[in-house]
Design a protein around this motif. Structure first.
Motif, PDB file in Angstrom:
ATOM      1  N   GLY A  44       0.824  -1.210   0.000  1.00  0.00           N
ATOM      2  CA  GLY A  44       0.000   0.000   0.000  1.00  0.00           C
ATOM      3  C   GLY A  44       0.856   1.257   0.000  1.00  0.00           C
ATOM      4  O   GLY A  44       0.594   2.205  -0.749  1.00  0.00           O
ATOM      5  N   LEU A  45       1.890   1.267   0.830  1.00  0.00           N
ATOM      6  CA  LEU A  45       2.786   2.428   0.871  1.00  0.00           C
ATOM      7  C   LEU A  45       3.570   2.571  -0.427  1.00  0.00           C
ATOM      8  O   LEU A  45       3.777   3.688  -0.917  1.00  0.00           O
ATOM      9  N   ASP A  46       4.022   1.454  -0.999  1.00  0.00           N
ATOM     10  CA  ASP A  46       4.728   1.508  -2.281  1.00  0.00           C
ATOM     11  C   ASP A  46       3.810   2.028  -3.386  1.00  0.00           C
ATOM     12  O   ASP A  46       4.243   2.773  -4.266  1.00  0.00           O
ATOM     13  N   SER A  47       2.540   1.646  -3.339  1.00  0.00           N
ATOM     14  CA  SER A  47       1.568   2.149  -4.319  1.00  0.00           C
ATOM     15  C   SER A  47       1.396   3.655  -4.175  1.00  0.00           C
ATOM     16  O   SER A  47       1.350   4.387  -5.168  1.00  0.00           O
ATOM     17  N   TRP A  48       1.306   4.104  -2.935  1.00  0.00           N
ATOM     18  CA  TRP A  48       1.169   5.536  -2.676  1.00  0.00           C
ATOM     19  C   TRP A  48       2.396   6.282  -3.186  1.00  0.00           C
ATOM     20  O   TRP A  48       2.281   7.326  -3.831  1.00  0.00           O
ATOM     21  N   MET A  49       3.586   5.740  -2.929  1.00  0.00           N
ATOM     22  CA  MET A  49       4.829   6.373  -3.401  1.00  0.00           C
ATOM     23  C   MET A  49       4.875   6.410  -4.927  1.00  0.00           C
ATOM     24  O   MET A  49       5.310   7.406  -5.511  1.00  0.00           O
TER      25      MET A  49
END
Length: 94
Positions: free
Chosen positions: A12-17
């Motif tokens: 999820g954080l990688d997607s946001w980044m």
């Protein structure tokens, strides 16, 4: 020990980044395109070619099993693939 929830949180954080990095590249590209001229034309052509190449590479990786056998591995590797491409564009355009 990492839990499955922690692994999905990282995705999820990688997607946001990826979204944040992509928006930066979009802004840099729009600036270049708005300036017009041969550089803008070359950038537009490069942008389309890069997107097609990145999608093709990912499809081949998926078809040959190089993305892994679990949904988590596949999502993680797909994000890594696109983030690498986006970061290279940010570096080149910045």
């Amino acid at each position: 020990m990492r839990t499955p929830y922690a692994d999905w949180m990282k995705i999820g954080l990688d997607s946001w980044m990826l979204g944040m990095e992509a928006s930066t590249v979009i802004g840099l590209r729009l600036t270049k395109l708005a300036a017009g001229g041969p550089a803008a034309s070359a950038e537009a052509q490069r942008m389309v070619a890069e997107k097609m190449q990145a999608a093709w590479e990912l499809q081949v990786a998926a078809a040959t099993g190089r993305l892994g056998s679990t949904p988590h591995a596949q999502a993680s590797k797909a994000l890594k693939h696109y983030r690498r491409k986006v970061r290279a564009n940010a570096k080149r355009l910045g």
